[in-house]
Each structure stands twice: as structure tokens, then as C-alpha cells.
Write a protein that holds these residues in place. Structure first.
Motif, PDB file in Angstrom:
ATOM      1  N   VAL A 206      -5.082  39.364 -49.593  1.00  0.00           N
ATOM      2  CA  VAL A 206      -5.475  38.491 -50.798  1.00  0.00           C
ATOM      3  C   VAL A 206      -4.866  37.347 -50.852  1.00  0.00           C
ATOM      4  CG1 VAL A 206      -6.157  38.287 -53.326  1.00  0.00           C
ATOM      5  CG2 VAL A 206      -7.027  40.270 -51.660  1.00  0.00           C
ATOM      6  N   PHE A 207      -3.435  37.502 -51.056  1.00  0.00           N
ATOM      7  CA  PHE A 207      -2.636  36.344 -51.136  1.00  0.00           C
ATOM      8  C   PHE A 207      -2.483  35.400 -50.029  1.00  0.00           C
ATOM      9  CE2 PHE A 207       1.715  34.441 -50.502  1.00  0.00           C
ATOM     10  CZ  PHE A 207       1.612  33.526 -51.399  1.00  0.00           C
ATOM     11  N   PHE A 208      -2.331  35.747 -48.839  1.00  0.00           N
ATOM     12  CA  PHE A 208      -2.395  35.134 -47.613  1.00  0.00           C
ATOM     13  C   PHE A 208      -3.552  34.155 -47.182  1.00  0.00           C
ATOM     14  CE2 PHE A 208       1.220  37.889 -46.557  1.00  0.00           C
ATOM     15  CZ  PHE A 208       2.215  37.052 -46.551  1.00  0.00           C
ATOM     16  N   LEU A 209      -4.674  34.969 -47.680  1.00  0.00           N
ATOM     17  CA  LEU A 209      -5.945  34.058 -47.414  1.00  0.00           C
ATOM     18  C   LEU A 209      -6.068  33.004 -48.528  1.00  0.00           C
ATOM     19  CD1 LEU A 209      -8.599  36.689 -46.663  1.00  0.00           C
ATOM     20  CD2 LEU A 209      -7.151  35.408 -45.077  1.00  0.00           C
ATOM     21  N   LYS A 210      -5.653  33.360 -50.035  1.00  0.00           N
ATOM     22  CA  LYS A 210      -5.642  32.192 -50.798  1.00  0.00           C
ATOM     23  C   LYS A 210      -4.818  31.246 -50.317  1.00  0.00           C
ATOM     24  CE  LYS A 210      -4.594  33.513 -55.040  1.00  0.00           C
ATOM     25  NZ  LYS A 210      -4.089  33.996 -56.371  1.00  0.00           N
ATOM     26  N   LEU A 211      -3.685  31.458 -49.919  1.00  0.00           N
ATOM     27  CA  LEU A 211      -2.512  30.372 -49.369  1.00  0.00           C
ATOM     28  C   LEU A 211      -3.230  29.623 -48.197  1.00  0.00           C
ATOM     29  CD1 LEU A 211       1.197  30.390 -49.200  1.00  0.00           C
ATOM     30  CD2 LEU A 211      -0.263  29.727 -47.277  1.00  0.00           C
ATOM     31  N   GLY A 212      -3.856  30.492 -47.404  1.00  0.00           N
ATOM     32  CA  GLY A 212      -4.557  29.891 -46.187  1.00  0.00           C
ATOM     33  C   GLY A 212      -5.823  28.809 -46.333  1.00  0.00           C
ATOM     34  N   LEU A 213      -6.455  29.123 -47.586  1.00  0.00           N
ATOM     35  CA  LEU A 213      -7.498  28.215 -47.805  1.00  0.00           C
ATOM     36  C   LEU A 213      -6.919  26.869 -48.226  1.00  0.00           C
ATOM     37  CD1 LEU A 213      -9.738  30.838 -49.626  1.00  0.00           C
ATOM     38  CD2 LEU A 213     -10.449  29.472 -47.610  1.00  0.00           C
ATOM     39  N   ARG A 214      -5.558  26.712 -48.943  1.00  0.00           N
ATOM     40  CA  ARG A 214      -5.178  25.627 -49.156  1.00  0.00           C
ATOM     41  C   ARG A 214      -4.013  24.823 -48.495  1.00  0.00           C
ATOM     42  NH1 ARG A 214      -6.179  29.119 -53.551  1.00  0.00           N
ATOM     43  NH2 ARG A 214      -6.995  28.121 -55.481  1.00  0.00           N
ATOM     44  N   GLU A 215      -3.346  25.363 -47.603  1.00  0.00           N
ATOM     45  CA  GLU A 215      -2.163  25.134 -46.794  1.00  0.00           C
ATOM     46  C   GLU A 215      -2.103  25.146 -45.430  1.00  0.00           C
ATOM     47  OE1 GLU A 215       0.231  24.049 -48.763  1.00  0.00           O
ATOM     48  OE2 GLU A 215      -0.740  24.756 -50.717  1.00  0.00           O
ATOM     49  N   GLU A 216      -1.462  24.190 -44.996  1.00  0.00           N
ATOM     50  CA  GLU A 216      -1.162  24.424 -43.363  1.00  0.00           C
ATOM     51  C   GLU A 216      -0.144  25.312 -43.187  1.00  0.00           C
ATOM     52  OE1 GLU A 216      -0.471  20.733 -41.566  1.00  0.00           O
ATOM     53  OE2 GLU A 216      -2.244  19.615 -42.561  1.00  0.00           O
ATOM     54  N   VAL A 217      -0.168  26.275 -41.988  1.00  0.00           N
ATOM     55  CA  VAL A 217       0.601  27.364 -41.693  1.00  0.00           C
ATOM     56  C   VAL A 217       1.144  27.159 -40.412  1.00  0.00           C
ATOM     57  CG1 VAL A 217       0.648  29.778 -41.447  1.00  0.00           C
ATOM     58  CG2 VAL A 217      -0.801  28.660 -43.436  1.00  0.00           C
ATOM     59  N   LEU A 218       2.349  27.306 -40.190  1.00  0.00           N
ATOM     60  CA  LEU A 218       3.019  27.325 -38.985  1.00  0.00           C
ATOM     61  C   LEU A 218       3.055  28.777 -38.294  1.00  0.00           C
ATOM     62  CD1 LEU A 218       4.338  25.729 -36.582  1.00  0.00           C
ATOM     63  CD2 LEU A 218       6.508  25.825 -37.962  1.00  0.00           C
ATOM     64  N   VAL A 219       2.719  29.094 -36.967  1.00  0.00           N
ATOM     65  CA  VAL A 219       2.957  30.167 -36.336  1.00  0.00           C
ATOM     66  C   VAL A 219       4.318  30.122 -35.412  1.00  0.00           C
ATOM     67  CG1 VAL A 219       1.955  31.865 -34.773  1.00  0.00           C
ATOM     68  CG2 VAL A 219       0.542  30.359 -36.184  1.00  0.00           C
ATOM     69  N   ASP A 220       5.287  31.283 -35.784  1.00  0.00           N
ATOM     70  CA  ASP A 220       6.303  31.164 -35.257  1.00  0.00           C
ATOM     71  C   ASP A 220       6.487  32.049 -34.139  1.00  0.00           C
ATOM     72  OD1 ASP A 220       9.095  31.127 -34.532  1.00  0.00           O
ATOM     73  OD2 ASP A 220       9.732  32.414 -36.160  1.00  0.00           O
ATOM     74  N   GLY A 221       6.782  32.006 -32.773  1.00  0.00           N
ATOM     75  CA  GLY A 221       6.913  32.876 -31.715  1.00  0.00           C
ATOM     76  C   GLY A 221       7.787  33.848 -31.822  1.00  0.00           C
ATOM     77  N   GLU A 222       9.044  33.599 -32.699  1.00  0.00           N
ATOM     78  CA  GLU A 222      10.048  34.610 -32.690  1.00  0.00           C
ATOM     79  C   GLU A 222       9.853  35.916 -33.474  1.00  0.00           C
ATOM     80  OE1 GLU A 222      14.114  33.838 -32.292  1.00  0.00           O
ATOM     81  OE2 GLU A 222      13.890  31.654 -31.657  1.00  0.00           O
ATOM     82  N   CYS A 223      10.532  36.957 -33.204  1.00  0.00           N
ATOM     83  CA  CYS A 223      10.143  38.302 -33.900  1.00  0.00           C
ATOM     84  C   CYS A 223      11.531  38.501 -34.740  1.00  0.00           C
ATOM     85  CB  CYS A 223       9.836  39.532 -32.905  1.00  0.00           C
ATOM     86  SG  CYS A 223      10.022  41.205 -34.075  1.00  0.00           S
ATOM     87  N   LEU A 224      11.606  38.400 -35.846  1.00  0.00           N
ATOM     88  CA  LEU A 224      13.078  38.349 -36.782  1.00  0.00           C
ATOM     89  C   LEU A 224      12.916  39.313 -38.013  1.00  0.00           C
ATOM     90  CD1 LEU A 224      13.713  34.516 -36.389  1.00  0.00           C
ATOM     91  CD2 LEU A 224      14.913  36.441 -35.221  1.00  0.00           C
ATOM     92  N   ASP A 225      11.800  40.146 -37.730  1.00  0.00           N
ATOM     93  CA  ASP A 225      11.941  41.029 -38.889  1.00  0.00           C
ATOM     94  C   ASP A 225      11.279  42.282 -38.416  1.00  0.00           C
ATOM     95  OD1 ASP A 225       9.034  39.962 -39.297  1.00  0.00           O
ATOM     96  OD2 ASP A 225      10.209  38.321 -39.561  1.00  0.00           O
TER      97      ASP A 225
END
Length: 321
Positions: A206-225
């Protein structure tokens, strides 16, 4: 350290936990191991009844310049969304990251993703290729189970709204894991924080869809978590209890999510009727139970089409797993 004391950190890491005695210290130590040192940690206790409260209070007492402890009034349990919001309200950093009490960061996590946000001032969030972490158990049968979360978007992609939401609804992409993100505090505030009506399942989507409706999002290629997989997690309990499915199969938690999304998308400022129509199609089996056999028959077809679409994009070099 009281809110507002000392220099403002670049990154505020919000760690919520509930009875996480078994894992909490490992999560915190993974933050202390970061190559980026410009951070603060807000530990939010969601009403724990085990030793995790003492662990968190001890870190706050030993490292008052870096770590703060918070809880809800009366030490009550209010759920994940309310706990994240409490931590975000206390956060002072320019950026906000999320690290649940049973997950871990790899050492370059903050340094790498903060640098990406600095280099892309137009984006509100960056997220990477989180590992589903089974091998932490040390059991031989878990050694080969670790895998990366499928994202359906190529590394380096800047996803403009509402494309992330559109792809998630048609199962061509997935929302980030909470431990996979670093966000601008202003973007979190514009999204309105977490929806406190969702205390467990779908609270992150729910939160990430709310944010994705308003903000540009960058996809990172690395696995760090690493997103720890264990039987005590909320997802595992909901799955084994039959209240949730890993796919878009029908469940009461998914119905609540879709009904919330339908209401949210009726805001004319969002300006995308296609998303609303798609959401209402997803709700049809709940509202017209006679269609359930047809919906179940078509489900494998839709999933097969999504897999074919992902395979085509991989061949064309536009996606990763």
C-alpha cells in the motif's frame, strides 16, 4: 538523544520490531558495519513481550548519539504501519531507510544507495535486488534456497508514475522489500506515510503504491540487503493460516488491499482511470462469487502470460531477476 539534538544525519534508519529477540542484535550490528557512517537508528518497539525490548534499550543507552528507542504509549501493539510512521516522525535525516528487526544490510548498502539518490535528484526512492535469505539457518537443506526478489524492471531504470503501479497490478513487476529501499524524507511525506488500517499484510505494498503514484523511482541492480525467511514472520503465519497467498489468489487480505486501492484511485488528482478499471476487474470475483470458477480457470493463463512477458523482456535485455 532527544529529537533535534546534535548534527542532522544523512540517513535515518527506522527499525520496527515485535518479539525479535532472536534476530534484533544482528540487524542492528549490520547497520554499525556500514561503510557509510552518517546515519541514525530509530528502534520502534511494537509492544514486545520478550527480551528484544531490553536489547533495544541497551543499544540506545550505549550509543545515545546514534540510536534512539521509541514505543507506543502504554507499550501497546499497534501494527507495522503505525510503528513505521512513529519512527518516520522521529527521523531527522534527509533520507529514510527501513530495516526490520529480523533483516540485515550488507556493508555497502547505505553508501551505495545514498550515492544513487545524490546522483538522481529527480527520484524519490531507490530500491535494489533484495535477497530472500534462507541459508541463515545453517541447515544443509537451506543452503541453496537463497534467491533474489523478482522485480521485472531493468537496473538503472527510472520508473515514472504511475508505471510502477500499472506493472504491479498486471503482475509484471513487484513492489520493493522494505529493507531494499532508501527514500527521500520529502517523498515519504508527500505519499502520506503508511496506512495504519493495514497493520500486517499489504502494509508495505500500500505504501509503495502510494509513493509510486507520485514519485519517480530508481531501480538499483545491486543486492545489498537480506530479507530473512523464517517461520515466525508475519507472512509465514498468514500463509500457513490460509489468510494470504504468495500470488494474487483470492484472500481476505487481498480483498482489503484492492478495496483500499479502489477508493484511493478515485482521487481525480491521480488522473489514471485505467488503474481504477484494472482494480475493479480484480475485485469482480469478490463481489460476484459466481465468477470464482472462471477466475480460477483464467488465473494460470494470466500468470503464464506474465511469465512469457518477463521472458521476452529478459531476452531484449530490459529486465532482471
Amino acid at each position: 538523544m532527544s529529537a533535534g539534538a546534535g548534527p542532522t544525519p544523512r540517513v535515518s534508519v527506522v527499525t520496527i520490531f515485535l518479539n525479535a529477540e532472536r534476530f534484533l542484535a544482528e540487524a542492528v550490528e549490520s547497520l554499525f558495519a556500514q561503510t557509510c557512517r552518517d546515519w541514525e537508528l530509530v528502534l520502534v518497539d511494537d509492544g514486545s513481550t520478550d527480551g528484544s525490548t531490553a536489547i533495544a534499550r541497551d543499544y540506545a543507552a550505549r550509543f545515545p548519539d546514534r540510536v534512539r528507542y521509541a514505543e507506543h504509549p502504554g507499550h501497546v501493539n499497534r501494527g507495522m504501519s503505525a510503528s513505521r510512521n512513529l519512527g518516520i516522525r522521529l527521523a531527522r535525516g534527509e533520507y529514510v531507510a527501513l530495516l526490520d528487526g529480523d533483516d540485515v544490510y550488507l556493508p555497502r548498502k547505505l553508501e551505495h544507495q545514498v550515492a544513487l539518490l545524490d546522483a538522481h535528484p529527480e527520484v524519490g526512492m531507490v530500491y535494489g535486488a533484495t535477497e530472500y535469505w534462507y541459508s541463515w539457518t545453517g541447515r544443509p537443506e537451506d543452503a541453496g534456497r537463497d534467491r533474489l526478489r523478482t522485480r521485472g524492471l531493468a537496473p538503472g531504470t527510472v520508473v515514472r508514475p504511475p508505471e510502477l503501479v500499472r506493472r504491479v497490478l498486471r503482475e509484471a513487476a513487484r513492489t520493493p522489500c522494505t529493507c531494499g529501499v532508501v527514500m527521500r524524507r520529502e517523498a515519504v511525506e508527500r505519499a502520506g506515510g503508511f496506512e495504519e488500517g493495514f497493520g500486517g499484510m499489504y502494509e508495505d505494498q500500500v505504501f509503495f503504491l502510494k509513493l509510486g503514484l507520485r514519485e519517480e523511482v530508481l531501480v538499483d541492480g545491486e543486492c545489498l540487503d537480506r530479507y530473512r525467511q523464517h517461520e515466525g514472520s508475519w507472512c509465514h503465519r498468514e500463509l500457513t493460516g490460509g489468510r494470504w497467498q504468495r500470488t494474487s489468489a483470492m484472500s481476505e487480505s487481498r480483498r482489503a488491499f484492492l478495496e483500499w486501492l479502489e477508493t484511493f484511485l478515485q482521487d481525480p488528482r491521480l488522473g489514471d482511470g485505467g488503474l481504477l478499471r484494472r482494480t475493479r476487474r480484480e475485485l469482480l470475483p469478490y463481489r460476484h462469487p459466481a465468477l470464482v470458477p472462471l477466475w480460477r480457470a483464467l488465473g494460470p493463463v494470466h500468470r503464464l502470460r506474465a511469465r512469457v512477458d518477463r521472458a521476452v523482456r529478459r531476452v531484449r535485455g530490459r529486465t532482471d531477476r
